[in-house]
Write a protein that holds these residues in place. Structure first.
Motif, short mmCIF file in Angstrom:
data_model
loop_
_atom_site.label_atom_id
_atom_site.label_comp_id
_atom_site.label_asym_id
_atom_site.label_seq_id
_atom_site.Cartn_x
_atom_site.Cartn_y
_atom_site.Cartn_z
N TYR A 148 42.44 37.42 48.79
CA TYR A 148 43.06 37.59 47.83
C TYR A 148 44.57 38.00 47.91
O TYR A 148 44.38 38.74 48.69
CB TYR A 148 42.29 38.36 46.45
CG TYR A 148 40.74 38.26 46.24
CD1 TYR A 148 40.38 37.01 45.50
CD2 TYR A 148 39.98 39.02 47.04
CE1 TYR A 148 38.98 36.85 45.63
CE2 TYR A 148 38.51 38.79 46.88
CZ TYR A 148 38.12 37.64 46.15
OH TYR A 148 36.58 37.56 46.10
N GLY A 205 47.86 39.47 46.27
CA GLY A 205 48.22 40.10 44.86
C GLY A 205 49.45 40.96 45.11
O GLY A 205 50.21 41.08 46.11
N ILE A 218 45.41 41.32 41.06
CA ILE A 218 45.23 40.05 41.67
C ILE A 218 45.61 38.84 40.85
O ILE A 218 46.19 37.81 40.93
CB ILE A 218 43.78 39.83 42.21
CG1 ILE A 218 42.97 41.12 43.10
CG2 ILE A 218 43.41 38.44 42.67
CD1 ILE A 218 44.22 40.86 44.35
N THR A 242 42.62 43.87 38.62
CA THR A 242 42.88 44.58 39.64
C THR A 242 41.68 44.92 40.58
O THR A 242 40.68 45.24 40.23
CB THR A 242 43.83 45.90 39.24
OG1 THR A 242 42.78 46.84 38.53
CG2 THR A 242 44.81 45.49 38.38
N VAL A 298 37.57 35.99 39.46
CA VAL A 298 37.97 35.69 40.90
C VAL A 298 36.71 35.20 41.44
O VAL A 298 35.48 35.56 41.22
CB VAL A 298 38.70 36.94 41.72
CG1 VAL A 298 39.88 37.27 41.10
CG2 VAL A 298 37.54 37.80 41.78
#
Length: 370
Positions: free
Chosen positions: A251, A253, A262, A267, A324
């Motif tokens: 990911y 971020g 993210i 988070t 996600v």
């Protein structure tokens, strides 16, 4: 060797391959040192085959340059173009492309004959190479009488018999079954270690790349997205494709200490302190799945929906959608306990200690990682 060809001991590839094919553009800087094996990886349509064909002289450059040991082979700006047969390059094609009407010996002798050796000397060189690849007793056999692994070794001997400054390997193990592939990969590793020239391995198989290559170059959409030694690339992937290649969840971020944002409102808590744009990576084996929200040590928990389940070695790989996407590796026993079904809602848990965080280079800004 062709007139003016460099000695393979001095072979250095220095290229910037620019090829326009309709709406697709390959823009690939590529350097390979003597004795170095570089693996070129990328998804279908990334430009791997275009790069190989440009190096082999089967496709002219639109721009850029291609030099081998200081000798310009293709330079559109200077109107330099060297035909395939005059390039000090050996190629092992994916399907080997052995001449079906020639014996193994004469297949290997073909290149030296084209370089000007008489029939006897070319055959002697071919015989020497068949000894090196362990096929001396198959010299009189034709390709249809060879197994897949034997045909691959004949193709490799044919490529190396011309003393190439650059050896190109196009998916050299793709046509083999799993058992033959293991043995042939080990043999290939041995022969590449003894090749003084440069080697480019074009492959989609991460195992072939990790075992055989000194350095990885990964391309997507015709451009380099990451390159480096095997340890660096596998530890710090920079695109979704590379992450899948090495088996990690990845990911992108923005970090503020131990927290990485993210997406809006989502988070991840990490052990590493960072600031600014970062990547967060963790293995599917670090992901725990629960039927209900877990209590206790995990710092990162969120609900997710089962999108698919596949066998992955001795375990099962579960693909999950949600805020996600994430992949989790679990045992068959755990899967049975969870009674996994598509569309099922589970809770994902990842310990902060299982995450790796590293800065996102500016070059990876458009790499396609969410």
């Amino acid at each position: 060797m062709p007139p003016g060809a460099p000695s393979p001991g001095r072979a250095v590839l220095d290229a910037h391959l620019v090829v326009d094919r309709g709406t697709f553009r390959l823009d690939l800087p590529l350097t390979i040192r003597p004795g170095e094996v570089v693996a070129l990886l990328g998804p279908n349509g990334a430009g791997k085959t275009t790069a190989l064909r440009a190096l082999a002289g089967l496709l002219p450059l639109t721009d850029g340059h291609l030099s081998l040991a200081g000798r310009h082979l293709d330079h559109p700006g200077r109107r330099i173009w060297t035909p395939t047969e005059q390039r000090p390059i050996g190629v092992v094609f994916q399907d080997y492309l052995l001449f079906p009407h020639l014996t193994a010996l004469d297949n290997v002798a073909f290149g030296p004959r084209r370089q000007g050796l008489d029939r006897q000397r070319a055959r002697q060189r071919a015989a020497d190479w068949l000894v090196r690849v362990g096929l001396a007793d198959h010299a009189r056999r034709k390709p249809r009488q060879l197994s897949g692994g034997q045909a691959q070794r004949v193709a490799l001997a044919r490529a190396l018999a011309v003393d190439p400054a650059l050896l190109l390997l196009d998916e050299p193990l793709a046509a083999l079954d799993a058992r033959t592939r293991l043995d042939t990969r080990a043999r290939l590793q041995h022969h590449l270690a003894g090749h003084a020239g440069a080697t480019l391995l074009v492959t989609h198989d991460p195992i072939d790349a990790v075992v055989l290559a000194d350095r990885l170059v990964i391309i997507e959409h015709g451009q380099v997205v990451q390159e480096g030694d095997v340890a660096t690339v596998t530890a710090q992937p920079r695109t979704d494709y590379v992450a899948r290649l090495v088996g990690l969840n990845l990911y992108r971020g923005h970090a503020d200490g131990h927290l990485v944002l993210i997406t809006d409102g989502f988070t991840l808590v990490t052990n590493d302190r960072q600031h600014g744009d970062v990547f967060v990576a963790f293995a599917p084996s670090a992901v725990a799945l629960h039927p209900h929200r877990p209590e206790g040590s995990p710092r990162n928990t969120w609900p997710a929906t089962v999108a698919g389940v596949q066998r992955h070695g001795d375990n099962l790989r579960v693909q999950l959608d949600g805020r996600v996407t994430v992949a989790a590796d679990i045992t068959p026993a755990a899967a049975a306990h969870l009674r996994l079904t598509p569309g099922q809602t589970l809770w994902v848990a990842v310990k902060a200690a299982e995450t790796r965080v590293y800065p996102a280079a500016a070059a990876a800004t458009n790499a396609g990682v969410g």
